[in-house]
Design a protein around this motif. Sequence first.
Motif, short mmCIF file in Angstrom:
data_model
loop_
_atom_site.label_atom_id
_atom_site.label_comp_id
_atom_site.label_asym_id
_atom_site.label_seq_id
_atom_site.Cartn_x
_atom_site.Cartn_y
_atom_site.Cartn_z
N GLU B 452 0.84 -1.21 0.00
CA GLU B 452 0.00 0.00 0.00
C GLU B 452 0.88 1.26 0.00
OE1 GLU B 452 -3.45 0.30 0.29
OE2 GLU B 452 -3.84 2.19 1.34
N LYS B 453 1.93 1.25 0.83
CA LYS B 453 2.81 2.42 0.89
C LYS B 453 3.50 2.65 -0.45
CE LYS B 453 3.44 3.75 5.44
NZ LYS B 453 4.28 4.27 6.51
N ALA B 454 3.80 1.55 -1.14
CA ALA B 454 4.46 1.66 -2.45
C ALA B 454 3.43 1.96 -3.53
CB ALA B 454 5.21 0.37 -2.76
N LYS B 455 2.21 2.35 -3.10
CA LYS B 455 1.13 2.71 -4.03
C LYS B 455 0.76 1.54 -4.96
CE LYS B 455 1.44 7.31 -3.10
NZ LYS B 455 0.54 7.70 -2.03
N ARG B 456 0.99 0.31 -4.48
CA ARG B 456 0.52 -0.85 -5.23
C ARG B 456 -0.75 -1.35 -4.57
NH1 ARG B 456 4.66 -3.25 -8.31
NH2 ARG B 456 2.95 -4.54 -9.06
N ASP B 457 -1.47 -2.23 -5.26
CA ASP B 457 -2.65 -2.84 -4.66
C ASP B 457 -2.18 -3.75 -3.53
OD1 ASP B 457 -4.78 -4.37 -3.97
OD2 ASP B 457 -5.29 -5.01 -5.98
N PRO B 458 -2.62 -3.48 -2.26
CA PRO B 458 -2.10 -4.25 -1.13
C PRO B 458 -2.44 -5.74 -1.22
CG PRO B 458 -3.95 -2.89 -0.45
CD PRO B 458 -3.61 -2.47 -1.85
N ALA B 459 -3.48 -6.07 -1.99
CA ALA B 459 -3.85 -7.49 -2.08
C ALA B 459 -2.99 -8.23 -3.09
CB ALA B 459 -5.32 -7.61 -2.47
N LEU B 460 -2.44 -7.50 -4.04
CA LEU B 460 -1.85 -8.16 -5.22
C LEU B 460 -0.68 -9.07 -4.88
CD1 LEU B 460 -2.34 -8.44 -8.18
CD2 LEU B 460 -0.65 -6.68 -8.59
N GLY B 461 -0.94 -10.37 -4.99
CA GLY B 461 0.12 -11.35 -4.78
C GLY B 461 0.55 -11.48 -3.33
N SER B 462 -0.16 -10.80 -2.40
CA SER B 462 0.30 -10.77 -1.02
C SER B 462 0.40 -12.18 -0.43
CB SER B 462 -0.62 -9.90 -0.16
OG SER B 462 -1.96 -10.29 -0.33
N SER B 463 -0.56 -13.01 -0.83
CA SER B 463 -0.58 -14.37 -0.30
C SER B 463 0.64 -15.15 -0.78
CB SER B 463 -1.87 -15.03 -0.78
OG SER B 463 -2.06 -16.25 -0.19
N ILE B 464 1.02 -14.94 -2.03
CA ILE B 464 2.17 -15.66 -2.59
C ILE B 464 3.48 -15.17 -1.96
CG2 ILE B 464 3.51 -15.99 -4.71
CD1 ILE B 464 0.87 -16.16 -6.21
N ILE B 465 3.60 -13.84 -1.82
CA ILE B 465 4.81 -13.29 -1.19
C ILE B 465 4.93 -13.81 0.23
CG2 ILE B 465 5.97 -11.17 -0.44
CD1 ILE B 465 4.41 -9.68 -2.63
N LEU B 466 3.79 -13.84 0.94
CA LEU B 466 3.81 -14.28 2.32
C LEU B 466 4.25 -15.73 2.44
CD1 LEU B 466 2.64 -13.69 5.39
CD2 LEU B 466 1.21 -15.56 4.60
N THR B 467 3.62 -16.64 1.69
CA THR B 467 3.96 -18.05 1.86
C THR B 467 5.39 -18.32 1.42
OG1 THR B 467 2.86 -18.54 -0.24
CG2 THR B 467 1.63 -19.00 1.77
N ALA B 468 5.87 -17.55 0.45
CA ALA B 468 7.27 -17.70 0.05
C ALA B 468 8.18 -17.46 1.26
CB ALA B 468 7.61 -16.71 -1.06
N THR B 469 7.90 -16.37 1.99
CA THR B 469 8.73 -16.04 3.15
C THR B 469 8.59 -17.06 4.26
OG1 THR B 469 8.09 -13.79 2.60
CG2 THR B 469 9.38 -14.09 4.60
N THR B 470 7.33 -17.42 4.57
CA THR B 470 7.14 -18.34 5.70
C THR B 470 7.71 -19.72 5.38
OG1 THR B 470 4.89 -18.74 4.90
CG2 THR B 470 5.16 -17.17 6.70
N ASP B 471 7.63 -20.16 4.12
CA ASP B 471 8.21 -21.45 3.76
C ASP B 471 9.72 -21.43 4.03
OD1 ASP B 471 5.86 -22.58 3.03
OD2 ASP B 471 6.31 -22.74 0.89
N SER B 472 10.41 -20.50 3.38
CA SER B 472 11.87 -20.47 3.50
C SER B 472 12.31 -20.31 4.94
CB SER B 472 12.45 -19.31 2.69
OG SER B 472 12.35 -19.58 1.33
N MET B 473 11.69 -19.35 5.62
CA MET B 473 12.10 -19.08 7.00
C MET B 473 11.69 -20.21 7.93
SD MET B 473 13.93 -16.46 6.89
CE MET B 473 14.13 -16.26 8.68
N GLY B 474 10.53 -20.80 7.68
CA GLY B 474 10.07 -21.91 8.50
C GLY B 474 11.05 -23.08 8.42
N PHE B 475 11.47 -23.42 7.20
CA PHE B 475 12.45 -24.50 7.03
C PHE B 475 13.76 -24.13 7.71
CE2 PHE B 475 10.02 -25.43 2.92
CZ PHE B 475 9.24 -26.40 3.53
N PHE B 476 14.18 -22.89 7.51
CA PHE B 476 15.45 -22.45 8.06
C PHE B 476 15.45 -22.54 9.59
CE2 PHE B 476 18.43 -19.26 9.64
CZ PHE B 476 19.58 -19.61 8.95
N ILE B 477 14.39 -22.03 10.19
CA ILE B 477 14.31 -22.04 11.65
C ILE B 477 14.29 -23.48 12.18
CG2 ILE B 477 12.81 -21.50 13.62
CD1 ILE B 477 11.97 -18.95 12.07
N PHE B 478 13.44 -24.30 11.59
CA PHE B 478 13.29 -25.67 12.09
C PHE B 478 14.59 -26.48 11.89
CE2 PHE B 478 11.74 -30.11 11.13
CZ PHE B 478 11.53 -30.46 12.45
#
Lengths: 487, 487
Positions: B452-478
Amino acid sequence: MMVRYAGQALMTVVKTQDKMTESINLVQELLEKQKLVEGVVHHTDTPRHDLVEALVHRQHLAELHTKLNKLHTADLAHVIEILPTEDRMRVWQQVQRQHGGEILLEVSDSVLKHLVDSLSPEELDNTLKQLDGDDLAYIADLLPKEALQSRLETLSSNERQWLHESLHYDEDTVGYLMGSEMVTVRDDESLEQVARTLRSRTSLPGHTDKLFVINRRGLLVGILSLQNILLHEPDKHVHEVMASEIVEFLPEDDAGAAAKAFERYDLISAPVVNGRGKLIGRLTVDVVMDYLREQATDDVLGMAGVSAEEDLYSSSWESAKNRAQWMIINLFTAFIASRVIGLFSDTIAQLVALAALMPIVASIGGNTGNQTVALIIRALSLGQITSKNARHLVRREIGVSLIIGIGMGAMAGLFAFVLYHDPRLSAVIGIAMLLTIMLAAVVGLAVPILLEKAKRDPALGSSIILTATTDSMGFFIFLGLATLFLK
Amino acid sequence: MMVRYAGQALMTVVKTQDKMTESINLVQELLEKQKLVEGVVHHTDTPRHDLVEALVHRQHLAELHTKLNKLHTADLAHVIEILPTEDRMRVWQQVQRQHGGEILLEVSDSVLKHLVDSLSPEELDNTLKQLDGDDLAYIADLLPKEALQSRLETLSSNERQWLHESLHYDEDTVGYLMGSEMVTVRDDESLEQVARTLRSRTSLPGHTDKLFVINRRGLLVGILSLQNILLHEPDKHVHEVMASEIVEFLPEDDAGAAAKAFERYDLISAPVVNGRGKLIGRLTVDVVMDYLREQATDDVLGMAGVSAEEDLYSSSWESAKNRAQWMIINLFTAFIASRVIGLFSDTIAQLVALAALMPIVASIGGNTGNQTVALIIRALSLGQITSKNARHLVRREIGVSLIIGIGMGAMAGLFAFVLYHDPRLSAVIGIAMLLTIMLAAVVGLAVPILLEKAKRDPALGSSIILTATTDSMGFFIFLGLATLFLK
């Protein structure tokens, strides 16, 4: 009245001036950043510069009070909605006496409960007195029983009957959303008579763009728009100028379908009739818009398994409870996926690369499936899916997933080859990717459609159900193929 | 005219009677199941039983034609929107001559392009002649340049100028959505004069609930509702009964903010003025509702990374292209997650149980993060997030994720212990779960707000960006914790 009220507010506020400054800043920020009133909405009588300058020079609490009093009630409700709990209560205490009733109508359910809980029985009683039967019906299920009961006793018998009848209707029906206020005319009156009757009133109910025409037996026979009254000579009779093609609703009609009719036929108000054609209420576009907005935001939340009742200021504990249900389901499905992998632990022990590659299959499967879910939820909410075109849709989604599956499968295979130089491993991941993506499309189609058929909200938890399936099946397909061809 | 048209349609249709039957069934199904016209919307003049019986007895094509001609244009547009391509074209060919222009205004962009492509230059010309300058401005960017040009030449110079000006405004502004049709009165007229002027017209523009009052210099000074004309004596003057508190917009105002104002102040129509206060256009609730509907459905699609331009009948190939962009991003992020796992292949080789347990951490992390994303997207679209309460929100989400994280971590630890009887492994998965869930909350907050701050649609791809981060970081942490404490 206004002045007396300001005096009282002053006394309360002096003690908590620091906290107040924070509230003022917030309200001010709202006004400036969100263009609440002075930005988008220009009140020609109060130029914004005056207001902003006034803010800078005067005392804080006088400011807040002035500012709050200048706000439209709907804006007040918005400010209250988005303030953190403490600030919310501070603003609410200042305004509830004058605008409490209207604010209760505008805020979300969870905020309404907060506000109502903060009032003493007398204050609540006074607030509810600001509301008529229609308004009470709209929020009745959220009010404490005793308060509602004592307010009921002061209603006219007509209003009381209306309220009782409204409470019978389900939340998603026209009956729940309709109001009782409307203007009716008889079909044998002249426009002159109609105009005289109107002039004898001081106001018309909100959103009156048309009057409802009834015959001697009280049955709805037509509609007379205000425009038609103005455009025709006063000596014409109502039945000559009224429209007899009416978009009308039954109280048990689905609210979503009614909302679609409002969108499609560009309605401002429409009559609600009972089975015998007798006029019993009126549905207006403002209520319909609120309903649509609520439904739309519920979809976004529902997909992720969050109840719409959660608001930004629900306590952490309440929010956790709200989300826990779907999370526990999710944990259970994740355990199943884990056991699926467990089945193949021998294969993984022989070839650790499989462990690194398997999440790629599951992740892509989950996200393509979610794309399908999102498309189907939109199509369902626009009423675009019928049993006939469902078949077409299935064919198309399978076509799409075949194309995406081949593309993604090839890329994943290539990636695996670059890393592990094993053509058979590349083939396994490529084929597993293709199959998982196709499966995800089918599941993505099926989940919302089946939820809808089961009369559940098609969005509710659909995303979680989908990824549960694509995870387990993705691991099974990939590791199964690996066991068959690589061991 | 109607009869002649029916005769022509007959000739085309006889050849494809079987396909036609399918279309009829579909239309009929729509009518019955979706309560398109006869269900929710009761036309008092045409009882539904007659219609249904008529259908059973008469010939198919006469039926279809009768049925299509009985439909409201907005319903015709809906039928055309949801029919598979072939049927769509068949219905369109039958109705474009009479209703083509209006239908183009109602259908989605991709369907509009389909329909326009199917027309010969002459047919398109005829269809566009059914539209006035306002309507043309609304769809101008989707029409072939030559067709638009030739239609432009037949417009009055006023309309042409209007069209040119409208095209300058960005799609998400009031200027893009406003219309030119409105009724103005002078502040020094009497209501009697106003009434006479109105009676000299045959109709008022749609959604006229108020007239706009201008002074001698053409500046907007007030609004005069139709109600006020009817409620006051004819000898009063406009300036005596008009309202001077006006909700007005500038053409460059954000359409979403204007839509919020319409919802909040329950508006039906509102004036648009330029910087000098001169009246230049009018915004109406029907356009605002369409805009809101579009925005809401775009959110659901955007989260999953699907462009709103895709419709149910886009070809598989088009759809695949539409979704491929986010899928390729997703594949790339999945590769990263895979490499994260690859870093720990030694650890996994020693303890294969880790491979089976790691997707639990990633899955729960992704889904809790998505819940946060959904809440934030709703709050953003309701205008509920300010820089001040963002801090409060962060605190709260961290609180929620702490509670959920401890609960889920405990359950995951218990599950691991039951399977593998290793308390250290249980502790590792429990702590990894807690940390990943907390991380997911922070990322889930950050992604839509930063978009939203970057004047993009806050919904656009948010779910994909999020799971990308949680996947990588989740594996890394575990796997990281496992390497530290279990090796």
